[in-house]
Scaffold this active site. Structure first.
Site, short mmCIF file in Angstrom:
data_model
loop_
_atom_site.label_atom_id
_atom_site.label_comp_id
_atom_site.label_asym_id
_atom_site.label_seq_id
_atom_site.Cartn_x
_atom_site.Cartn_y
_atom_site.Cartn_z
N PHE A 1 -38.57 37.10 88.21
CA PHE A 1 -37.95 35.80 88.06
C PHE A 1 -38.77 34.85 88.93
O PHE A 1 -39.01 35.12 90.11
CB PHE A 1 -36.48 35.82 88.49
CG PHE A 1 -35.80 34.51 88.18
CD1 PHE A 1 -35.33 34.25 86.91
CD2 PHE A 1 -35.68 33.53 89.15
CE1 PHE A 1 -34.74 33.03 86.60
CE2 PHE A 1 -35.09 32.31 88.85
CZ PHE A 1 -34.62 32.05 87.57
N ASP B 1 -34.61 42.58 94.87
CA ASP B 1 -33.85 41.49 94.27
C ASP B 1 -32.84 42.12 93.30
O ASP B 1 -33.21 42.72 92.30
CB ASP B 1 -34.81 40.55 93.53
CG ASP B 1 -34.08 39.35 92.91
OD1 ASP B 1 -32.88 39.49 92.58
OD2 ASP B 1 -34.71 38.30 92.74
N TYR C 1 -23.29 34.98 91.08
CA TYR C 1 -22.73 34.23 89.95
C TYR C 1 -23.02 34.84 88.59
O TYR C 1 -22.64 34.27 87.59
CB TYR C 1 -23.15 32.76 89.98
CG TYR C 1 -24.63 32.48 90.16
CD1 TYR C 1 -25.52 32.64 89.10
CD2 TYR C 1 -25.13 32.04 91.37
CE1 TYR C 1 -26.87 32.37 89.28
CE2 TYR C 1 -26.47 31.76 91.55
CZ TYR C 1 -27.34 31.93 90.50
OH TYR C 1 -28.67 31.66 90.67
N LYS C 2 -23.68 35.98 88.57
CA LYS C 2 -23.92 36.65 87.30
C LYS C 2 -22.83 37.71 87.09
O LYS C 2 -21.69 37.38 86.82
CB LYS C 2 -25.33 37.24 87.29
CG LYS C 2 -26.44 36.16 87.40
CD LYS C 2 -27.81 36.79 87.41
CE LYS C 2 -28.89 35.74 87.69
NZ LYS C 2 -29.08 34.80 86.58
N ARG D 1 -31.69 36.99 74.94
CA ARG D 1 -31.08 37.89 75.93
C ARG D 1 -29.57 37.96 75.68
O ARG D 1 -28.91 36.92 75.54
CB ARG D 1 -31.30 37.38 77.36
CG ARG D 1 -32.75 37.21 77.74
CD ARG D 1 -32.88 36.95 79.25
NE ARG D 1 -31.97 35.91 79.72
CZ ARG D 1 -31.70 35.68 80.99
NH1 ARG D 1 -32.24 36.43 81.94
NH2 ARG D 1 -30.89 34.70 81.34
#
Lengths: 420, 420
Positions: A133, A205, A230-231, A379
């Site tokens: 990312f 990560d 927040y995922k 995705r």
């Protein structure tokens, strides 16, 4: 054919039978899910836990509006970083006192890289993934900018495999547990062994694994880790991130964002910085308490079930989706890039297709919300806490219908706009 | 005598008459203030703007729970940093495109110091105040730790006056607009002229002036500034801070917290960091949106009135308080350390007294909430937006009564506990 009827063609479907038997089915009621939506973007932003509404009411009206400044102590605001950190730690295999919830992922990457470099002062290479990312790489560049001796080496650029980049000059390896694009899962314990054998520090990560893939930071020998909430942890848009450091490193831990929350005695207002004893020294400044208060509800929504059960269902959901869409993908030149092997993937299914952008838009118009990453990646995230087998079947049938009918060619769907 | 009757001894008091004539009196209804409390700690944490309750309901239920991931665009979440930044900028004399709301004060100090150092690559001294709010100094130490060539020189340590520390080696002067302990106000324009004459960069900490003291960043020639939003801006506990950079510096601006929100094209997911063109390059990672949403209500509560009017009332309130308590202070060996001259103070009154801790506790027990900073400083913040003259009179009478009666000697008040 309506979305609701898709999974029910021919009476009670197999998917519905699996939902009825699902031991995690009760978790769904803990989330607010919009009517008519099958939400497959929880790998980007998780939905709202229902408990967050009442918690925020308390935080706003009782703690802030009535309690005012005394709530820093009386409502435990100041302690949230560690209180929530320890609970989050349990979800990623971290014993207490090694995790704090704070700041953003990017800021925490910065701290973690500096901390790792300080642990290996005689080495000067940061190894990362070219496909990471991007913010991880941008921040690594920023770290290198403050330390002109530092060199950055990337998997996919400087060598095909990350293992080939790790040598006696490597101070730190910054690596994603689950790849944000392909959904590929790394073997944390195996890579840690290799990193340690070569004398380097591992920074993991966990953005795309925390809350949905079993993570064993302590057991897997991790040094440092960062991740977002927040995922798959469903703690709200831009909710504070987290950072972990194994206790064996605490004594030697240092990082340059040495704000007052990381001070040994923040309220003594001493002139000189004196780092706190434990994980607290990875803190910097005052945290956004209202956003922080929602982390409680996000964690509470999944922390009473076994991660193994969440993982088993996650794999079953992604297996089902891949089984159902694969023949149609093959027919239309789309490719599932997420590995089929359970040990090699997280909880998303990524499909490359030249016209993926339009397909995702056409799916959203049908209530199936996934996302798209340029140039050609669709995705779909499958969160076992709030998705069922019938959802997956309906999503797959919508996907197949969009691909087969070619409805995505409609200019409603092909027209681009700014996407986040 | 009850608190409510204090200001009303002898019919309608002068203070009540002034309240009735106060052109800012209508602002009070925009805040939730607990019954029976006179809140003089708004210089630590401002009270809740009433609008925040409904705004948060919208943010939680409509934007997050219903809108989900599309709210990053549709609800303008991604743009909040600049949208709120520009509005906040108007309150501190900054034209549009020079201010963003983000991260914590400490993190922003780190960015600002690095940015200033990068603007003066041939210089290597950071000048700051020994009496600064400590996190500024701690962070300056952190910056110096990443740059071993950097030296830190402090007013009150290396010289009596900050002016005497600024020379041709000085890269940056980090200075508080209003001193958090004494309430002293610096002349920003004058100090900027001196700093610039000696070729250095000024970084202003506006934590204790933003929202209550007229600040003219553009007009006063400021280079960089940072500040918090949870004191006189009333944006909520730990609400995101802000950072300003004058547009003349944008092209050369750089800072090492180079996260994806500071990238020229954050959603292109490029591998290399390419800084955004303007103030956005001072951003780092994803912001805590729920806390951020409350900044709107905080700003809205004061942005439609003139800062000059807020300032005039602030000075009148603090004059009144000092007039009323000074004789009693003198009698009991307490000292008002806040300067009397209008040009030399912010919006708080600080009083040193050996037993200040107990006095503050005794006042809190009477509903008059101030705070205490070791070793002997009582701080009373006067926010003109929600305090009136009768409040000030009642607070002063409570103070005088506590001092005169010696009730503070009661062990209920002398016993220490952890304070924030």
């Amino acid at each position: 054919m309506s979305l609701a009827s898709l999974g029910r063609a021919g009476g009670i479907s197999d998917a519905e039978r699996r939902d009825a038997a699902d031991p995690l089915r009760h978790l769904r009621a803990r989330f607010h899910l919009p009517e008519g939506t099958i939400y497959l973007a929880g790998n980007s932003l998780g939905p709202a836990p229902v408990a967050a509404f009442a918690d925020m009411e308390t935080a706003l009206r009782r703690e802030w509006a009535e309690g005012l400044v005394r709530s820093w102590n009386d409502a435990g605001w100041f302690a949230l970083v560690g209180f929530l950190g320890d609970r989050l730690g349990r979800l990623v295999g971290a014993g207490p006192g090694q995790t704090v919830v704070c700041d953003s992922v990017s800021v925490n990457v910065y701290k973690a890289l500096h901390a790792a470099l300080a642990l290996r002062p005689d080495r000067n290479v940061i190894v990362a993934e070219g496909g990471s990312f991007p913010t991880d790489l941008y921040v690594a560049e920023g770290v290198a900018a403050t330390r002109p001796d530092i060199e950055l080496k990337l998997e996919g650029v400087d060598a095909e495999k990350i293992e080939d980049l790790i040598d006696e000059r490597t101070a730190v390896v910054l690596v994603n547990h689950v790849d944000y694009k392909t959904g590929e899962l790394r073997d944390m314990a195996a890579l840690n062994r290799l990193i340690h054998a070569r004398g380097a520090i591992a920074v993991w990560d966990l953005c795309h694994s925390a809350g949905v893939v079993p993570v064993d930071l302590d057991g897997g020998g991790a040094d440092l880790a960062i991740g977002c909430t927040y995922k798959y942890l469903n703690c709200g848009p831009g909710a504070p991130a987290f950072i972990y450091a194994a206790s064996r490193h605490h004594e030697a831990l240092s990082q340059p964002l040495s704000g007052w929350w990381g001070h040994a005695a923040p309220f003594a207002f001493e002139r000189g910085y004196r780092p706190a004893g434990g994980i607290q020294r990875l803190l910097c400044g005052t945290q956004p308490i209202l956003s922080m208060r929602v982390v409680d509800a996000g964690l509470a929504a999944i922390e009473d079930v076994e991660m193994a059960a969440l993982r088993a269902k996650s794999l079953a959901l992604t297996d089902l989706f891949m089984d159902l869409v694969e023949p149609v993908c093959r027919l239309h030149g789309a490719s599932i890039v997420t590995p089929r092997a359970h040990a090699a993937r997280g909880s998303q299914v990524s499909i490359t297709f030249e016209h993926g952008f339009a397909v995702v838009q056409a799916l959203i118009a049908r209530g199936v919300v996934g996302d798209f990453r340029a140039p050609d990646m669709m995705r779909f995230g499958f969160a076992p806490a709030y998705l069922g087998y019938a959802d997956v079947q309906a999503a797959a049938e919508a996907f197949n219908e969009v691909m087969t009918s070619g409805i995505w060619r409609d200019e409603r769907f092909t027209k681009r706009r700014a996407v986040t």
